[in-house]
Enzyme design. Structure first.
Site, PDB file in Angstrom:
ATOM      1  CD  GLU A 151      68.409 -70.558 -54.973  1.00  0.00           C
ATOM      2  OE1 GLU A 151      67.478 -70.526 -54.024  1.00  0.00           O
ATOM      3  OE2 GLU A 151      69.123 -71.270 -55.384  1.00  0.00           O
TER       4      GLU A 151
ATOM      5  CD  GLU B 100      75.323 -67.777 -52.568  1.00  0.00           C
ATOM      6  OE1 GLU B 100      75.729 -68.866 -51.624  1.00  0.00           O
ATOM      7  OE2 GLU B 100      74.163 -67.697 -52.747  1.00  0.00           O
TER       8      GLU B 100
ATOM      9  CG  ASN C 151      69.684 -70.479 -48.483  1.00  0.00           C
ATOM     10  OD1 ASN C 151      68.383 -70.471 -48.017  1.00  0.00           O
ATOM     11  ND2 ASN C 151      70.023 -69.911 -49.758  1.00  0.00           N
ATOM     12  CD1 TRP C 152      69.258 -74.929 -43.732  1.00  0.00           C
ATOM     13  CD2 TRP C 152      67.555 -75.213 -42.628  1.00  0.00           C
ATOM     14  NE1 TRP C 152      69.612 -75.207 -42.435  1.00  0.00           N
ATOM     15  CE2 TRP C 152      68.406 -75.522 -41.685  1.00  0.00           C
ATOM     16  CE3 TRP C 152      66.161 -75.450 -41.958  1.00  0.00           C
ATOM     17  CZ2 TRP C 152      68.194 -75.735 -40.288  1.00  0.00           C
ATOM     18  CZ3 TRP C 152      65.878 -75.795 -40.661  1.00  0.00           C
ATOM     19  CH2 TRP C 152      66.942 -76.243 -39.861  1.00  0.00           C
ATOM     20  CE  LYS C 153      69.991 -72.676 -52.007  1.00  0.00           C
ATOM     21  NZ  LYS C 153      70.430 -72.787 -53.436  1.00  0.00           N
TER      22      LYS C 153
ATOM     23  N   GLY D 210      74.060 -74.844 -56.499  1.00  0.00           N
ATOM     24  CA  GLY D 210      73.393 -76.014 -56.420  1.00  0.00           C
ATOM     25  C   GLY D 210      73.649 -76.801 -57.651  1.00  0.00           C
TER      26      GLY D 210
ATOM     27  CB  SER E 225      78.482 -76.360 -55.528  1.00  0.00           C
ATOM     28  OG  SER E 225      77.329 -76.297 -56.115  1.00  0.00           O
TER      29      SER E 225
ATOM     30  CG  HIS F 259      69.962 -66.661 -52.893  1.00  0.00           C
ATOM     31  ND1 HIS F 259      69.670 -67.366 -54.004  1.00  0.00           N
ATOM     32  CD2 HIS F 259      70.896 -67.422 -52.202  1.00  0.00           C
ATOM     33  CE1 HIS F 259      70.392 -68.621 -53.743  1.00  0.00           C
ATOM     34  NE2 HIS F 259      71.005 -68.692 -52.742  1.00  0.00           N
TER      35      HIS F 259
ATOM     36  N   GLY G 281      74.127 -74.033 -48.927  1.00  0.00           N
ATOM     37  CA  GLY G 281      73.094 -74.426 -49.352  1.00  0.00           C
ATOM     38  C   GLY G 281      72.696 -75.834 -49.243  1.00  0.00           C
ATOM     39  N   GLY G 282      72.831 -76.817 -50.207  1.00  0.00           N
ATOM     40  CA  GLY G 282      72.584 -78.239 -50.284  1.00  0.00           C
ATOM     41  C   GLY G 282      73.247 -79.008 -48.906  1.00  0.00           C
TER      42      GLY G 282
END
Ligand code: PGA
Length: 257
Positions: A98, A168, A11-13, A174, A214, A96, A235-236
């Protein structure tokens, strides 16, 4: 029943423009091997989906949208619908944290989005998970339960096999704070118990449950070896080629379930 394919979703956001995304995918393609038992899914910005779709080998990578709007078309300025994404993406991340917390999406929106994805042949990756506060007051399982009820409200027993659930925990996204593998296992088991209750045992066995929050190249193997976890939402660590390639490689080598 065919063995469950492990799913690794990057997930590159809101990172990388179209140009960066194309270079990244080009480099990643050299590092990720095609395996029948692993599906590697990329979720770039909406803008990059079309160019990246022309660039990838679909046996190596599948695509996911990070979000979608639930109406198929009409006067919804700035939105992108599942109907517009149809044929372009195999998956869509829905609900998600966010989206839930920054953009105030509620269960009703999320359930409509799940329906829109299904009606347009897109597999929803429905995200659930508790906040730090909910966890501190012992409500982890209640939150998962309520978010599943909310998101799956209109999903039929024929449709359930086309859904992926991602656990999640919000406090782990993150933040560099991982959930313990025991927590991921507890959540995955609770999700399957609820799917059993709602749709029966076969559906619960078949459904894929991911862990996200994470995840790094170092922690990926542990989660992938965790009971009931069929893959990772990253993600990251999906934003650098070596770490994402290492995570995908773990999915192939690790044993599961
Ligand atoms: P993270 O993000 O791996 O950076 O914690 C996961 C996600 O938001 O899906």
């Amino acid at each position: 029943m065919a063995p469950v394919k492990k799913l690794i979703v990057g997930n590159w956001k809101m990172n990388m423009n179209v140009h960066d995304a194309s270079i990244f995918v080009h480099k990643l393609a050299d590092e990720i091997k095609v395996h029948r038992d692993v599906e590697v899914v990329l979720a770039p910005t909406f803008l990059a989906l079309q160019p990246v779709s022309l660039q990838i080998d679909r046996r190596q990578f599948k695509l996911a949208a990070q979000n979608l709007y639930w109406r198929d078309n009409g006067a919804f300025t700035g939105e992108v619908s599942a109907a517009q994404l149809r044929g372009l993406v195999e998956y869509a991340i829905i609900g998600h944290s966010e989206r839930r917390h920054i953009f105030r999406e509620h269960d009703k929106d999320i359930r409509n989005k799940v329906q829109a994805a299904l009606r347009n042949n897109i597999v929803p990756i429905l995200c659930v998970g508790e906040t730090a506060h909910e966890r501190s007051v012992g409500e982890m399982l209640e939150v998962i339960h309520d978010q599943l009820i909310g998101g799956l409200a209109n999903v039929t027993s024929e449709e359930i096999s086309r859904i992926v659930i991602a656990y999640e925990p919000v406090w782990a996204i993150g933040t560099g704070k991982n959930a313990l593998p025991e927590d991921a296992e507890k959540a995955a088991r609770a999700i399957r118990r609820q799917i059993t209750h709602l749709y029966g045992e076969a559906a619960a066995k078949e459904i894929r449950v991911l862990y996200g929050g994470s995840v790094t190249a170092d922690s990926a193997a542990t989660y992938l070896a965790t009971g009931g976890v069929d893959g990772l939402l990253v993600g990251g660590a999906s934003l650098t080629v070596p770490s994402f390639a290492a995570i995908a490689a773990e999915a192939h080598t690790g044993e599961k379930r």
